[in-house]
Design a protein around this motif. Structure first.
Motif, PDB file in Angstrom:
ATOM      1  N   THR A  24       0.762  -1.382   0.021  1.00  0.00           N
ATOM      2  CA  THR A  24       0.022  -0.032  -0.014  1.00  0.00           C
ATOM      3  C   THR A  24       0.892   1.112  -0.038  1.00  0.00           C
ATOM      4  N   MET A  27       2.256   1.961  -3.426  1.00  0.00           N
ATOM      5  CA  MET A  27       1.260   2.227  -4.390  1.00  0.00           C
ATOM      6  C   MET A  27       0.795   3.779  -4.035  1.00  0.00           C
ATOM      7  N   THR A  56       5.035   1.004  -9.546  1.00  0.00           N
ATOM      8  CA  THR A  56       3.668   0.860  -9.911  1.00  0.00           C
ATOM      9  C   THR A  56       3.395  -0.714 -10.149  1.00  0.00           C
ATOM     10  N   ALA A  59       3.966  -2.580  -6.797  1.00  0.00           N
ATOM     11  CA  ALA A  59       2.808  -2.312  -5.865  1.00  0.00           C
ATOM     12  C   ALA A  59       1.737  -3.232  -6.155  1.00  0.00           C
ATOM     13  N   SER A  60       1.194  -2.950  -7.375  1.00  0.00           N
ATOM     14  CA  SER A  60       0.047  -3.678  -8.059  1.00  0.00           C
ATOM     15  C   SER A  60       0.003  -5.294  -7.555  1.00  0.00           C
TER      16      SER A  60
END
Length: 278
Positions: A24, A27, A56, A59-60
């Motif tokens: 989190t 992100m 990104t 993080a995903s």
């Protein structure tokens, strides 16, 4: 019930929560950079867009993995937890990609790379965004590859962007690779915890499914029926015949007999009631 959770399940849940936390955080930082919310985000957006993209993606993957881990832990689903354990490896690879890319740019002749990027790779719009964000003009001076604007012109007092850009890149890239590599040992620990605890979220051994070699099949039923029939023949017992279907008789004899007994039954009921009241 939470009170019935095993120690393995508590360890697994704590591990999943840590994955969710740093996923989190990554992100949030990536989104703030893409939307250029924080100060000097424009510089990161132009100079290090590939690192922001890799962050990104990492993080995903981390968020997807953490959601699967929470779902599998709460539902006691071992297949979902197996998928969670598997996805931790692509998440590790993506984190290493972010750390390696930022460290390579940070450690190996960053000044020469910035010279090359400014002259060949940055677009005029990208240079203008860097100039406005760092409050500078041109690269070495306002007369060197500058993008003219209301603040950047040949006689402007603003300095060139090389020094400020180098300082910003040195600090931001150092923060990125050091933070990423500091999280990697924790992520490796989470992988070990997932491998050790995913199969012990309940006290049930295995999957609770009868092994294939012990399952009863139609062939087994036929063989057992044949064995029983042979034993009955040896004992001299004939095969039992199923009785034929029968229907109720159309004769009124039984019906009349019931009708004749109704007065007698009613009289006995009245006598029993009188005795009970007396």
């Amino acid at each position: 019930m939470v009170g019935r959770w095993t120690g393995f399940k508590w360890c697994l849940m704590l591990s999943v929560v840590t994955v969710l936390c740093y996923g989190t955080g990554a992100m949030i930082c990536a989104i703030l950079t893409w939307y250029r919310v924080w100060d000097h985000a424009d510089v990161m957006y132009v100079a290090d867009w590939d690192i922001v993209f890799l962050a990104t993606m990492a993080a995903s993957i981390l968020l997807l993995t953490a959601l699967l881990g929470v779902t599998g832990t709460l539902l006691n689903s071992r297949p979902i937890l197996a998928t969670y354990s598997l996805l931790l490896w692509p998440a590790l690879i993506s984190m290493l990609a972010v750390g390696y890319t930022s460290y390579k740019r940070y450690a190996f002749r960053l000044d020469l790379k910035l010279n090359l990027y400014w002259s060949q790779y940055y677009t005029p719009l990208g240079r203008l965004m860097i100039q406005n964000s760092l409050r500078c003009c041109g690269y070495y001076n306002p007369l060197h590859e500058a993008i003219l604007s209301n603040k950047c012109y040949p006689r402007t007092p603003l300095p060139g962007c090389k020094g400020r850009l180098y300082t910003f890149e040195k600090q931001s890239l150092g923060t990125i690779w050091s933070t990423t590599f500091s999280i990697v040992p924790l992520h490796l620990l989470n992988i070990v915890v997932s491998l050790l605890c995913s199969n012990h979220v309940t006290r049930q051994f295995g999957k609770g499914i009868t092994p294939r070699q012990y399952r009863l099949t139609y062939v087994d039923l036929r063989e057992d029926a044949g064995k029983i029939e042979k034993e009955l023949r040896k004992a001299g017992v004939e095969r039992l015949r199923r009785p034929q279907w029968s229907r109720s008789s159309s004769s009124t004899t039984l019906r009349e007999d019931r009708e004749d007994r109704k007065p007698l039954l009613s009289g006995q009921v009245e006598e029993w009631n009188n005795v009970a009241h007396s």
